[in-house]
Write an enzyme that holds these catalytic residues in place. Structure first.
Site, PDB file in Angstrom:
ATOM      1  N   ARG A  82       0.832  -1.222   0.000  1.00 56.16           N
ATOM      2  CA  ARG A  82       0.000   0.000   0.000  1.00 56.16           C
ATOM      3  C   ARG A  82       0.863   1.268   0.000  1.00 56.16           C
ATOM      4  O   ARG A  82       0.559   2.247   0.684  1.00 56.16           O
ATOM      5  CB  ARG A  82      -0.928   0.041   1.228  1.00 56.16           C
ATOM      6  CG  ARG A  82      -1.865  -1.122   1.348  1.00 56.16           C
ATOM      7  CD  ARG A  82      -3.004  -1.066   0.336  1.00 56.16           C
ATOM      8  NE  ARG A  82      -3.965  -2.107   0.609  1.00 56.16           N
ATOM      9  CZ  ARG A  82      -3.858  -3.363   0.148  1.00 56.16           C
ATOM     10  NH1 ARG A  82      -2.851  -3.713  -0.646  1.00 56.16           N
ATOM     11  NH2 ARG A  82      -4.771  -4.268   0.456  1.00 56.16           N
ATOM     12  N   SER A 113     -10.906   0.497   3.523  1.00 55.49           N
ATOM     13  CA  SER A 113     -10.174   0.230   4.771  1.00 55.49           C
ATOM     14  C   SER A 113      -9.600   1.537   5.298  1.00 55.49           C
ATOM     15  O   SER A 113      -8.910   2.248   4.564  1.00 55.49           O
ATOM     16  CB  SER A 113      -9.020  -0.740   4.521  1.00 55.49           C
ATOM     17  OG  SER A 113      -9.530  -1.906   3.949  1.00 55.49           O
ATOM     18  N   GLU A 140      -4.854   4.777   6.322  1.00 58.47           N
ATOM     19  CA  GLU A 140      -4.577   4.544   4.889  1.00 58.47           C
ATOM     20  C   GLU A 140      -4.946   5.734   3.996  1.00 58.47           C
ATOM     21  O   GLU A 140      -4.132   6.183   3.197  1.00 58.47           O
ATOM     22  CB  GLU A 140      -5.311   3.275   4.440  1.00 58.47           C
ATOM     23  CG  GLU A 140      -4.928   2.862   3.028  1.00 58.47           C
ATOM     24  CD  GLU A 140      -5.614   1.580   2.584  1.00 58.47           C
ATOM     25  OE1 GLU A 140      -5.184   0.506   3.014  1.00 58.47           O
ATOM     26  OE2 GLU A 140      -6.563   1.654   1.798  1.00 58.47           O
TER      27      GLU A 140
HETATM   28  P1  FAD Z   1      -8.337   9.699  -4.937  1.00 53.47           P
HETATM   29  O1  FAD Z   1      -8.979   9.359  -3.650  1.00 53.47           O
HETATM   30  O2  FAD Z   1      -8.953  10.772  -5.751  1.00 53.47           O
HETATM   31  O3  FAD Z   1      -6.820  10.073  -4.652  1.00 53.47           O
HETATM   32  C1  FAD Z   1      -6.022   9.238  -3.856  1.00 53.47           C
HETATM   33  C2  FAD Z   1      -4.600   9.806  -3.801  1.00 53.47           C
HETATM   34  O4  FAD Z   1      -4.005   9.768  -5.092  1.00 53.47           O
HETATM   35  C3  FAD Z   1      -4.551  11.283  -3.374  1.00 53.47           C
HETATM   36  O5  FAD Z   1      -3.364  11.488  -2.657  1.00 53.47           O
HETATM   37  C4  FAD Z   1      -4.514  12.033  -4.699  1.00 53.47           C
HETATM   38  O6  FAD Z   1      -3.910  13.300  -4.579  1.00 53.47           O
HETATM   39  C5  FAD Z   1      -3.653  11.089  -5.539  1.00 53.47           C
HETATM   40  N1  FAD Z   1      -3.959  11.128  -6.969  1.00 53.47           N
HETATM   41  C6  FAD Z   1      -5.160  10.894  -7.553  1.00 53.47           C
HETATM   42  N2  FAD Z   1      -5.027  10.955  -8.894  1.00 53.47           N
HETATM   43  C7  FAD Z   1      -3.725  11.239  -9.150  1.00 53.47           C
HETATM   44  C8  FAD Z   1      -2.958  11.419 -10.340  1.00 53.47           C
HETATM   45  N3  FAD Z   1      -3.514  11.329 -11.563  1.00 53.47           N
HETATM   46  N4  FAD Z   1      -1.629  11.694 -10.215  1.00 53.47           N
HETATM   47  C9  FAD Z   1      -1.055  11.777  -9.003  1.00 53.47           C
HETATM   48  N5  FAD Z   1      -1.712  11.617  -7.839  1.00 53.47           N
HETATM   49  C10 FAD Z   1      -3.038  11.339  -7.927  1.00 53.47           C
HETATM   50  N6  FAD Z   1      -7.878   0.333  -2.034  1.00 53.47           N
HETATM   51  C11 FAD Z   1      -7.162  -0.801  -2.190  1.00 53.47           C
HETATM   52  O7  FAD Z   1      -5.923  -0.753  -2.289  1.00 53.47           O
HETATM   53  N7  FAD Z   1      -7.760  -2.010  -2.236  1.00 53.47           N
HETATM   54  C12 FAD Z   1      -9.087  -2.161  -2.127  1.00 53.47           C
HETATM   55  O8  FAD Z   1      -9.591  -3.273  -2.193  1.00 53.47           O
HETATM   56  C13 FAD Z   1      -9.890  -0.982  -1.941  1.00 53.47           C
HETATM   57  N8  FAD Z   1     -11.216  -1.081  -1.762  1.00 53.47           N
HETATM   58  C14 FAD Z   1     -11.952   0.042  -1.543  1.00 53.47           C
HETATM   59  C15 FAD Z   1     -13.334  -0.095  -1.341  1.00 53.47           C
HETATM   60  C16 FAD Z   1     -14.120   1.023  -1.096  1.00 53.47           C
HETATM   61  C17 FAD Z   1     -15.606   0.850  -0.869  1.00 53.47           C
HETATM   62  C18 FAD Z   1     -13.525   2.312  -1.088  1.00 53.47           C
HETATM   63  C19 FAD Z   1     -14.367   3.532  -0.880  1.00 53.47           C
HETATM   64  C20 FAD Z   1     -12.153   2.457  -1.284  1.00 53.47           C
HETATM   65  C21 FAD Z   1     -11.355   1.319  -1.507  1.00 53.47           C
HETATM   66  N9  FAD Z   1      -9.968   1.414  -1.713  1.00 53.47           N
HETATM   67  C22 FAD Z   1      -9.219   0.269  -1.895  1.00 53.47           C
HETATM   68  C23 FAD Z   1      -9.281   2.727  -1.672  1.00 53.47           C
HETATM   69  C24 FAD Z   1      -9.353   3.508  -3.021  1.00 53.47           C
HETATM   70  O9  FAD Z   1     -10.475   3.119  -3.781  1.00 53.47           O
HETATM   71  C25 FAD Z   1      -8.099   3.314  -3.871  1.00 53.47           C
HETATM   72  O10 FAD Z   1      -6.968   3.774  -3.191  1.00 53.47           O
HETATM   73  C26 FAD Z   1      -8.205   4.036  -5.238  1.00 53.47           C
HETATM   74  O11 FAD Z   1      -7.109   3.709  -6.049  1.00 53.47           O
HETATM   75  C27 FAD Z   1      -8.290   5.547  -5.098  1.00 53.47           C
HETATM   76  O12 FAD Z   1      -8.622   6.069  -6.372  1.00 53.47           O
HETATM   77  P2  FAD Z   1      -9.240   7.513  -6.538  1.00 53.47           P
HETATM   78  O13 FAD Z   1      -9.241   7.826  -7.997  1.00 53.47           O
HETATM   79  O14 FAD Z   1     -10.531   7.603  -5.849  1.00 53.47           O
HETATM   80  O15 FAD Z   1      -8.145   8.379  -5.801  1.00 53.47           O
HETATM   81  P1  NAP Z   2     -10.385 -10.680   4.491  1.00 56.40           P
HETATM   82  O1  NAP Z   2     -10.512 -11.561   3.308  1.00 56.40           O
HETATM   83  O2  NAP Z   2     -11.395 -10.747   5.584  1.00 56.40           O
HETATM   84  O3  NAP Z   2      -8.930 -10.857   5.136  1.00 56.40           O
HETATM   85  C1  NAP Z   2      -8.549 -10.091   6.276  1.00 56.40           C
HETATM   86  C2  NAP Z   2      -7.130  -9.616   6.054  1.00 56.40           C
HETATM   87  O4  NAP Z   2      -6.277 -10.736   6.014  1.00 56.40           O
HETATM   88  C3  NAP Z   2      -7.007  -8.869   4.753  1.00 56.40           C
HETATM   89  O5  NAP Z   2      -6.778  -7.553   5.086  1.00 56.40           O
HETATM   90  C4  NAP Z   2      -5.863  -9.531   4.012  1.00 56.40           C
HETATM   91  O6  NAP Z   2      -4.746  -8.669   3.824  1.00 56.40           O
HETATM   92  C5  NAP Z   2      -5.398 -10.657   4.909  1.00 56.40           C
HETATM   93  N1  NAP Z   2      -5.441 -11.942   4.168  1.00 56.40           N
HETATM   94  C6  NAP Z   2      -6.504 -12.768   3.997  1.00 56.40           C
HETATM   95  N2  NAP Z   2      -6.134 -13.873   3.323  1.00 56.40           N
HETATM   96  C7  NAP Z   2      -4.820 -13.731   3.050  1.00 56.40           C
HETATM   97  C8  NAP Z   2      -3.857 -14.561   2.385  1.00 56.40           C
HETATM   98  N3  NAP Z   2      -4.178 -15.742   1.863  1.00 56.40           N
HETATM   99  N4  NAP Z   2      -2.595 -14.110   2.271  1.00 56.40           N
HETATM  100  C9  NAP Z   2      -2.250 -12.922   2.791  1.00 56.40           C
HETATM  101  N5  NAP Z   2      -3.107 -12.092   3.448  1.00 56.40           N
HETATM  102  C10 NAP Z   2      -4.366 -12.504   3.587  1.00 56.40           C
HETATM  103  O7  NAP Z   2     -10.290  -9.153   3.995  1.00 56.40           O
HETATM  104  P2  NAP Z   2     -11.427  -8.158   3.535  1.00 56.40           P
HETATM  105  O8  NAP Z   2     -11.445  -7.036   4.482  1.00 56.40           O
HETATM  106  O9  NAP Z   2     -12.686  -8.897   3.217  1.00 56.40           O
HETATM  107  O10 NAP Z   2     -10.819  -7.626   2.177  1.00 56.40           O
HETATM  108  C11 NAP Z   2     -10.633  -8.499   1.090  1.00 56.40           C
HETATM  109  C12 NAP Z   2      -9.537  -7.945   0.189  1.00 56.40           C
HETATM  110  O11 NAP Z   2      -9.964  -6.679  -0.349  1.00 56.40           O
HETATM  111  C13 NAP Z   2      -8.231  -7.692   0.915  1.00 56.40           C
HETATM  112  O12 NAP Z   2      -7.166  -7.985   0.046  1.00 56.40           O
HETATM  113  C14 NAP Z   2      -8.270  -6.212   1.225  1.00 56.40           C
HETATM  114  O13 NAP Z   2      -6.979  -5.609   1.269  1.00 56.40           O
HETATM  115  C15 NAP Z   2      -9.059  -5.661   0.057  1.00 56.40           C
HETATM  116  N6  NAP Z   2      -9.795  -4.446   0.460  1.00 56.40           N
HETATM  117  C16 NAP Z   2      -9.077  -3.298   0.618  1.00 56.40           C
HETATM  118  C17 NAP Z   2      -9.716  -2.119   0.953  1.00 56.40           C
HETATM  119  C18 NAP Z   2      -8.943  -0.834   1.050  1.00 56.40           C
HETATM  120  O14 NAP Z   2      -9.565   0.220   1.118  1.00 56.40           O
HETATM  121  N7  NAP Z   2      -7.644  -0.857   1.067  1.00 56.40           N
HETATM  122  C19 NAP Z   2     -11.086  -2.121   1.201  1.00 56.40           C
HETATM  123  C20 NAP Z   2     -11.769  -3.320   1.090  1.00 56.40           C
HETATM  124  C21 NAP Z   2     -11.120  -4.486   0.717  1.00 56.40           C
HETATM  125  P3  NAP Z   2      -4.588  -7.608   2.615  1.00 56.40           P
HETATM  126  O15 NAP Z   2      -5.468  -6.471   3.013  1.00 56.40           O
HETATM  127  O16 NAP Z   2      -3.151  -7.299   2.648  1.00 56.40           O
HETATM  128  O17 NAP Z   2      -5.017  -8.266   1.359  1.00 56.40           O
END
Ligand code: FAD
Ligand code: NAP
Length: 337
Positions: free
Chosen positions: A166, A237, A332
């Site tokens: 991340r 998250s 995050e």
């Molecule tokens: P923004 O929120 O608009 O921006 C995020 C950051 O990037 C800010 O710092 C912004 O300044 C910068 N930025 C945006 N565009 C540019 C650009 N073109 N150049 C340089 N900087 C830029 N994240 C995960 O990793 N895994 C997930 O599974 C995941 N699930 C999510 C589920 C939900 C319901 C929600 C609401 C969020 C989730 N996220 C997850 C977080 C988020 O969706 C991601 O980080 C996504 O990539 C952000 O995209 P955005 O366009 O909305 O970015």
């Molecule tokens: P989950 O499946 O309930 O698992 C809980 C946590 O355990 C996750 O955060 C995941 O880490 C870790 N995990 C589970 N299985 C794993 C494996 N086999 N090897 C390594 N790590 C493992 O998680 P969840 O909350 O439902 O989310 C599912 C996936 O979507 C995850 O990958 C999560 O990161 C992603 N997600 C991200 C966001 C965001 O905003 N960043 C929001 C929603 C969902 P990791 O998070 O490192 O994968």
């Protein structure tokens, strides 16, 4: 072409938390020319700049000073390489989930596990988005940037992006790079990643090698588990999963044998959701915000919440987890300003 600038622009619909927020000035960037015009404008007026995509990883205050620029550069190009490999170039403004779906329809695979992540392609490298065992860095070839210091466009290759869990160079040098295009190396040959149990369990027997089945399963699980930001404001998250040393993990494991953790190189990644849930926070409400009732890692806005409220709640959760487990939770999404 000169930029269209809007003053006192409402951002409520441009952040998935749905916080009320106004930009002193707002613009949309659709071309490389717009990027250069914006650079001249902010330099000349000495204004701070926030880049925004879909606003799904941002926590905005009520007033955002300077310029908010939404990167809306469009485009999807496919280039066939040797064998089954396909080079895909996406404009930074392309919708992330929609792009994965379009690629799937064209028989180009590799991003299925990252389905339904909100936001734009240009933000995907910023925090090296990851889900269900795949991270953007696993499929990314290069990122085209406009470098604010060098005043020019160029490509950074995968290694130069310094991807980590991340994390990337873009999270550290926030004022330096504007991402304009992102290039992936994908394939017409499925390469299905089923290392996460909930995903494996959701696949019909015999469909393990079918990318469409994986895409559908990821969407199903996510829809069942995560709040839809259009109905309940959130940024996914709220905390990163903390990485601890093997020694710290063993000590914690002795005290909490059911703790959820996974090896991460020589260290261990603790499930932040488990730590928060075990402390009884799931479903907790404070002022206009709270902890989602099905997923303790997701903080939500019940409608009239704001940045200060979410900050207060997050701090309480952080101190509780620190006191109980000796682990510091890191936020995050990015707070701005
Ligand atoms: P923004 O929120 O608009 O921006 C995020 C950051 O990037 C800010 O710092 C912004 O300044 C910068 N930025 C945006 N565009 C540019 C650009 N073109 N150049 C340089 N900087 C830029 N994240 C995960 O990793 N895994 C997930 O599974 C995941 N699930 C999510 C589920 C939900 C319901 C929600 C609401 C969020 C989730 N996220 C997850 C977080 C988020 O969706 C991601 O980080 C996504 O990539 C952000 O995209 P955005 O366009 O909305 O970015
Ligand atoms: P989950 O499946 O309930 O698992 C809980 C946590 O355990 C996750 O955060 C995941 O880490 C870790 N995990 C589970 N299985 C794993 C494996 N086999 N090897 C390594 N790590 C493992 O998680 P969840 O909350 O439902 O989310 C599912 C996936 O979507 C995850 O990958 C999560 O990161 C992603 N997600 C991200 C966001 C965001 O905003 N960043 C929001 C929603 C969902 P990791 O998070 O490192 O994968």
């Amino acid at each position: 072409m000169s930029l269209q600038l809007y003053s006192d622009y409402p951002l409520r619909r441009l952040n998935t938390f749905g916080f009320e927020s106004y930009a002193q000035c707002f613009t949309r960037l659709e071309t490389a020319g717009d990027v250069i015009s914006l650079h001249r404008y902010v330099d000349e007026h000495r204004l701070p700049l926030l880049l925004i995509g879909g606003g799904s990883n941002l926590i905005l205050g009520p007033k955002v000073p300077g310029v908010v620029a939404q990167v809306a550069i469009a485009g999807m190009e496919l280039e066939a390489l040797a064998g089954d490999a396909v080079r895909v170039t996406l404009g930074a403004g392309e919708n992330w989930h929609g792009s994965i779906e379009r690629l799937l329809e064209q028989g180009v695979y590799g991003l299925e596990n990252l389905a339904l992540i909100p936001g734009c392609a240009g933000a995907a490298p910023v925090q090296n988005i990851g889900a269900y065992g795949v991270e953007v860095k696993d499929r990314l070839e290069a990122v085209e940037v406009y470098d604010w210091q060098q005043r020019r466009f160029y490509w950074l290759d995968n290694a130069e992006c310094r991807f980590a869990y991340r994390d990337s160079i873009f999270k550290h040098e926030t004022d330096r790079y504007l991402i304009t295009r992102v290039r992936f190396l994908l394939s017409r040959q499925p390469d299905c990643v089923l290392s996460y149990k909930p995903l494996r369990d959701a696949i019909e027997p015999g469909q393990e090698g079918n990318p469409r089945a994986i895409f559908d399963a990821v969407c199903r699980i996510r829809r069942a588990k995560l709040p839809d930001p259009t109905l309940l404001g959130n940024a996914g998250s709220f905390f990163k999963n903390p990485i601890v040393t093997a020694g710290q993990y063993q000590a914690l494991r002795q005290r909490y044998p059911d703790m959820v953790a996974y090896p991460e190189g020589e260290e261990f990644k603790l499930a932040a959701g488990w730590l928060i849930d075990r402390q009884g926070w799931k479903g907790y409400r404070q002022e206009g915000v709270g902890v989602h009732e099905h997923q303790a890692l997701v903080l939500v806005n019940y409608g009239e919440g704001n940045r200060q409220q979410i900050e207060r709640l997050a701090e309480r959760i952080q101190s509780d987890v620190l006191e109980q487990y000796g682990v510091q939770l890191e936020v995050e999404p990015r707070f701005y300003p």
